[in-house]
Scaffold this motif. Structure first.
Motif, PDB file in Angstrom:
ATOM      1  N   ARG A 447      -6.510   0.654  -8.120  1.00 42.05           N
ATOM      2  CA  ARG A 447      -6.203  -0.426  -9.064  1.00 42.05           C
ATOM      3  C   ARG A 447      -4.811  -1.015  -8.800  1.00 42.05           C
ATOM      4  O   ARG A 447      -4.618  -2.225  -8.901  1.00 42.05           O
ATOM      5  N   GLY A 448      -3.863  -0.154  -8.445  1.00 47.33           N
ATOM      6  CA  GLY A 448      -2.537  -0.668  -8.126  1.00 47.33           C
ATOM      7  C   GLY A 448      -2.536  -1.548  -6.897  1.00 47.33           C
ATOM      8  O   GLY A 448      -1.883  -2.608  -6.875  1.00 47.33           O
ATOM      9  N   PHE A 449      -3.284  -1.139  -5.873  1.00 44.55           N
ATOM     10  CA  PHE A 449      -3.350  -1.958  -4.659  1.00 44.55           C
ATOM     11  C   PHE A 449      -4.089  -3.257  -4.930  1.00 44.55           C
ATOM     12  O   PHE A 449      -3.714  -4.313  -4.395  1.00 44.55           O
ATOM     13  N   ALA A 450      -5.127  -3.206  -5.752  1.00 38.59           N
ATOM     14  CA  ALA A 450      -5.871  -4.431  -6.078  1.00 38.59           C
ATOM     15  C   ALA A 450      -4.968  -5.432  -6.791  1.00 38.59           C
ATOM     16  O   ALA A 450      -5.057  -6.647  -6.547  1.00 38.59           O
ATOM     17  N   THR A 451      -4.092  -4.949  -7.654  1.00 39.11           N
ATOM     18  CA  THR A 451      -3.166  -5.849  -8.334  1.00 39.11           C
ATOM     19  C   THR A 451      -2.215  -6.501  -7.342  1.00 39.11           C
ATOM     20  O   THR A 451      -1.939  -7.707  -7.415  1.00 39.11           O
ATOM     21  N   ILE A 452      -1.708  -5.714  -6.402  1.00 34.14           N
ATOM     22  CA  ILE A 452      -0.816  -6.267  -5.380  1.00 34.14           C
ATOM     23  C   ILE A 452      -1.521  -7.340  -4.565  1.00 34.14           C
ATOM     24  O   ILE A 452      -0.957  -8.400  -4.267  1.00 34.14           O
ATOM     25  N   MET A 453      -2.781  -7.093  -4.209  1.00 37.29           N
ATOM     26  CA  MET A 453      -3.504  -8.010  -3.339  1.00 37.29           C
ATOM     27  C   MET A 453      -3.921  -9.278  -4.072  1.00 37.29           C
ATOM     28  O   MET A 453      -3.756 -10.386  -3.554  1.00 37.29           O
ATOM     29  N   THR A 454      -4.455  -9.158  -5.264  1.00 33.46           N
ATOM     30  CA  THR A 454      -4.965 -10.332  -5.972  1.00 33.46           C
ATOM     31  C   THR A 454      -3.841 -11.210  -6.507  1.00 33.46           C
ATOM     32  O   THR A 454      -3.996 -12.436  -6.600  1.00 33.46           O
ATOM     33  N   GLU A 455      -2.712 -10.616  -6.859  1.00 31.28           N
ATOM     34  CA  GLU A 455      -1.598 -11.385  -7.396  1.00 31.28           C
ATOM     35  C   GLU A 455      -0.541 -11.696  -6.345  1.00 31.28           C
ATOM     36  O   GLU A 455       0.524 -12.232  -6.678  1.00 31.28           O
ATOM     37  N   LEU A 456      -0.839 -11.353  -5.076  1.00 31.55           N
ATOM     38  CA  LEU A 456       0.060 -11.648  -3.945  1.00 31.55           C
ATOM     39  C   LEU A 456       1.460 -11.114  -4.209  1.00 31.55           C
ATOM     40  O   LEU A 456       2.467 -11.817  -4.065  1.00 31.55           O
ATOM     41  N   ARG A 457       1.522  -9.829  -4.535  1.00 35.15           N
ATOM     42  CA  ARG A 457       2.801  -9.171  -4.787  1.00 35.15           C
ATOM     43  C   ARG A 457       3.098  -8.196  -3.656  1.00 35.15           C
ATOM     44  O   ARG A 457       3.287  -6.999  -3.849  1.00 35.15           O
ATOM     45  N   GLY A 458       3.133  -8.733  -2.438  1.00 31.31           N
ATOM     46  CA  GLY A 458       3.329  -7.893  -1.266  1.00 31.31           C
ATOM     47  C   GLY A 458       4.654  -7.169  -1.247  1.00 31.31           C
ATOM     48  O   GLY A 458       4.796  -6.137  -0.567  1.00 31.31           O
ATOM     49  N   ARG A 459       5.647  -7.663  -1.965  1.00 35.81           N
ATOM     50  CA  ARG A 459       6.957  -7.001  -1.989  1.00 35.81           C
ATOM     51  C   ARG A 459       6.866  -5.613  -2.624  1.00 35.81           C
ATOM     52  O   ARG A 459       7.779  -4.787  -2.459  1.00 35.81           O
ATOM     53  N   GLU A 460       5.796  -5.330  -3.371  1.00 35.01           N
ATOM     54  CA  GLU A 460       5.624  -4.031  -4.005  1.00 35.01           C
ATOM     55  C   GLU A 460       4.831  -3.056  -3.145  1.00 35.01           C
ATOM     56  O   GLU A 460       4.535  -1.941  -3.589  1.00 35.01           O
ATOM     57  N   LEU A 461       4.499  -3.457  -1.929  1.00 33.81           N
ATOM     58  CA  LEU A 461       3.675  -2.596  -1.067  1.00 33.81           C
ATOM     59  C   LEU A 461       4.397  -1.295  -0.721  1.00 33.81           C
ATOM     60  O   LEU A 461       3.788  -0.219  -0.750  1.00 33.81           O
ATOM     61  N   GLU A 462       5.660  -1.377  -0.390  1.00 32.36           N
ATOM     62  CA  GLU A 462       6.397  -0.171  -0.014  1.00 32.36           C
ATOM     63  C   GLU A 462       6.418   0.841  -1.152  1.00 32.36           C
ATOM     64  O   GLU A 462       6.249   2.053  -0.938  1.00 32.36           O
ATOM     65  N   GLN A 463       6.599   0.366  -2.364  1.00 25.38           N
ATOM     66  CA  GLN A 463       6.595   1.260  -3.522  1.00 25.38           C
ATOM     67  C   GLN A 463       5.229   1.914  -3.688  1.00 25.38           C
ATOM     68  O   GLN A 463       5.125   3.105  -3.994  1.00 25.38           O
TER      69      GLN A 463
END
Length: 534
Positions: A447-463
């Protein structure tokens, strides 16, 4: 009226229009005006002779149209010109030496590009402009390539010329969504050379193949590489499925909340058995047995201190295969992607009805076959007879033991948006997650990765990757290692709006073109159809 219906005949003198059977003949002639010499453009009015051209045109009311055009041959009065005589042309009607009008030529080119040889030839018969398949193929090959421009955003993907043997590369302008070139292979050197010949590319959209990443870095180092989101999500799905397979015992928790009736096991019915719900038996097919043997061999050699390369040499396995066996927690984890789904048969939809009718006393297989055939069954009667044969040992078909969902199905539930998942599936998934803290943690990561992908929040990938590394999720650890190898491109793919969906669409269109051509045409013809088709 003539100018409206036949604009390409404007300026010609129409002598007669005759209908003979399925053909309409139009007699026309050029006007008696000076014509320019094609060599020196000197206007001439001195007539040397006259002759007739026979041109095929588009149909009228379903009839073939033939234009018999009377043209002049004139003298060139320019003494310095190399031509003594020349034939006048009608550029709005037909090309030099052409046997078809330009209008018909465009129609045939459109048919050839859309359908290819044989299907196109069949269609031209219905258009009353019949030509052979080879004529259509020559039309395609004679077309010039579209003007090639350097796009600012380039999409790259491979496609199979011959699956498993030869591959090509398609290049797409992502802003216009049109293919701009087709390369003959999918190597890094070929793509790198093309990129160097077309400077100015700012963004390269690609899948996660290493060859394209290397080519983009070498041929267009200034360009931002964007990894495709679909491929990233697909790779995550594979990791989720492997994790679910490791905790297969927890899937039985879904049985308690599953009200749906299950189909009976024929072998158990024939033996008159009634079993309690248990964990599904392990696969015993040849692939499963071989996988378990190799798993034991690889881990035994690892315990002896052997390296991955040495194990591959001794067992005759590729290094990547040995690595997969070494990282797996159990052999069942390696079998998760093989035969975990359920293939629906022709009879499956009608089995509940057959059980109901059998328990009501209807045991005539021929009559039951007629009943389900009226309900849409498309199989044969012997299939129904073979399915009912084990039930003749009992007068009542017992309720089958409930079965847990497959690992692939549970993985699909985890990967589905909670806002769109079916309510019953959500209840089954909740029961499984309550029974397994590991799968609960896995669902949270997804669910966390889906949020990053759908909302284009790639800056949170490292976290997100750091939180996965801190958890006991071996399959996700492997997924994270793959992300880190191309982290810049993955971050860009999860941040920018660009993706490779357009390129994937063109790859699917190429598959359709290949099927139309039955694999018999050469790559040059396929290239023309890729670049020129609408």
């Amino acid at each position: 009226m003539l100018r409206v219906l036949f604009p390409h005949l404007d300026g010609l003198a129409i002598g007669a229009v005759r209908a003979a059977g399925s053909t309409v003949r139009i007699d026309a002639a050029t006007a008696e005006e000076p014509a320019p010499c094609p060599n020196c453009t000197t206007a001439s009015h001195r007539v040397h002779s006259r002759y007739r051209r026979r041109l095929s045109d588009t149909s009228i009311t379903g009839r073939e149209v033939v234009i018999v055009l009377r043209v002049r041959r004139l003298f060139c009065d320019n003494s310095g010109c190399g031509k003594r005589t020349f034939a006048e042309q009608v550029p709005q009607l037909a090309a030099r030496y052409g046997r078809r009008t330009l209008l018909l030529q465009r129609v045939l080119c459109a048919v050839a590009l859309a359908l290819g040889g044989r299907p196109g030839a069949r269609l031209t018969g219905h258009l009353s402009a019949r030509v052979s398949r080879m004529t259509l193929l020559r039309q395609i090959r004679a077309l010039p390539d579209p003007e090639q421009t350097t796009p600012s955003v380039l999409g790259v993907d491979d496609f199979a010329l011959r699956r498993g043997h030869n591959y090509g590369t398609i290049l797409v302008d992502m802003t216009t969504r049109r293919p701009i070139d087709v390369l003959t292979d999918r190597t890094a050197d070929t793509l790198s050379a093309w990129l160097q010949q077309h400077p100015g590319i700012e963004i390269v959209c690609r899948d996660r193949a290493g060859a394209y990443a290397e080519a983009a870095a070498k041929g267009a180092p200034q360009a931002v590489q964007v990894a495709d989101r679909w491929h990233i999500w697909h790779n995550l799905g594979e990791a989720v499925e492997r994790t679910v397979a490791r905790h297969r015992a927890s899937l039985t928790a879904a049985i308690e909340v599953d009200p749906a009736p299950q189909l009976p096991d024929i072998a158990d019915v024939a033996a008159g058995l009634r079993r309690e719900p248990v964990e599904p038996p392990l696969r015993q097919d040849r692939t499963a047995v071989r996988t378990r043997q190799r798993y034991a061999q690889v881990h035994a050699l690892l315990a002896d201190g052997e390296t991955l390369r040495g194990i591959g040499t001794r067992l005759g396995l590729a290094r990547g295969t040995v690595r997969r066996f070494a990282r797996a927690e159990s052999p069942e984890e390696l079998l998760v992607n093989n035969r975990t789904g359920h293939r629906t048969g022709l009879l499956d939809e009608f089995k509940p009805y057959l059980h109901q009718r059998w328990n009501e006393g209807a045991t005539n297989a021929a009559r039951l076959f007629e009943e389900i055939r009226s309900r849409g069954y498309r199989g044969q009667a012997n299939m129904v007879r073979a399915y009912l044969q084990p039930f003749r040992a009992t007068t009542h078909i017992p309720a089958p033991p409930p079965k847990p969902p497959t690992a692939r199905r549970v993985a699909a539930w985890i990967m589905t948006d909670p806002a769109t998942i079916d309510r019953d599936d959500q209840r089954r998934l909740d029961a499984i997650l309550d029974a397994s803290p590991e799968l609960e943690s896995l669902a949270g990561h997804v669910r966390g990765f889906a949020t990053i992908m759908t909302e284009l929040r790639g800056r949170e990938l490292e976290q997100w990757m750091t939180s996965v590394d801190a958890d006991d999720q071996p399959a996700l650890h492997s997924f994270v290692r793959g992300l880190r190898r191309g982290q810049d491109a993955v971050t860009a793919g999860l941040t920018m709006r660009w993706s490779s969906g357009t390129v994937e669409g063109h790859v699917n269109r190429i598959k359709m073109l290949k099927r139309q051509m039955f694999g018999r045409a050469k790559p040059d013809l396929l290239r023309k159809r890729i670049l020129l088709s609408d």
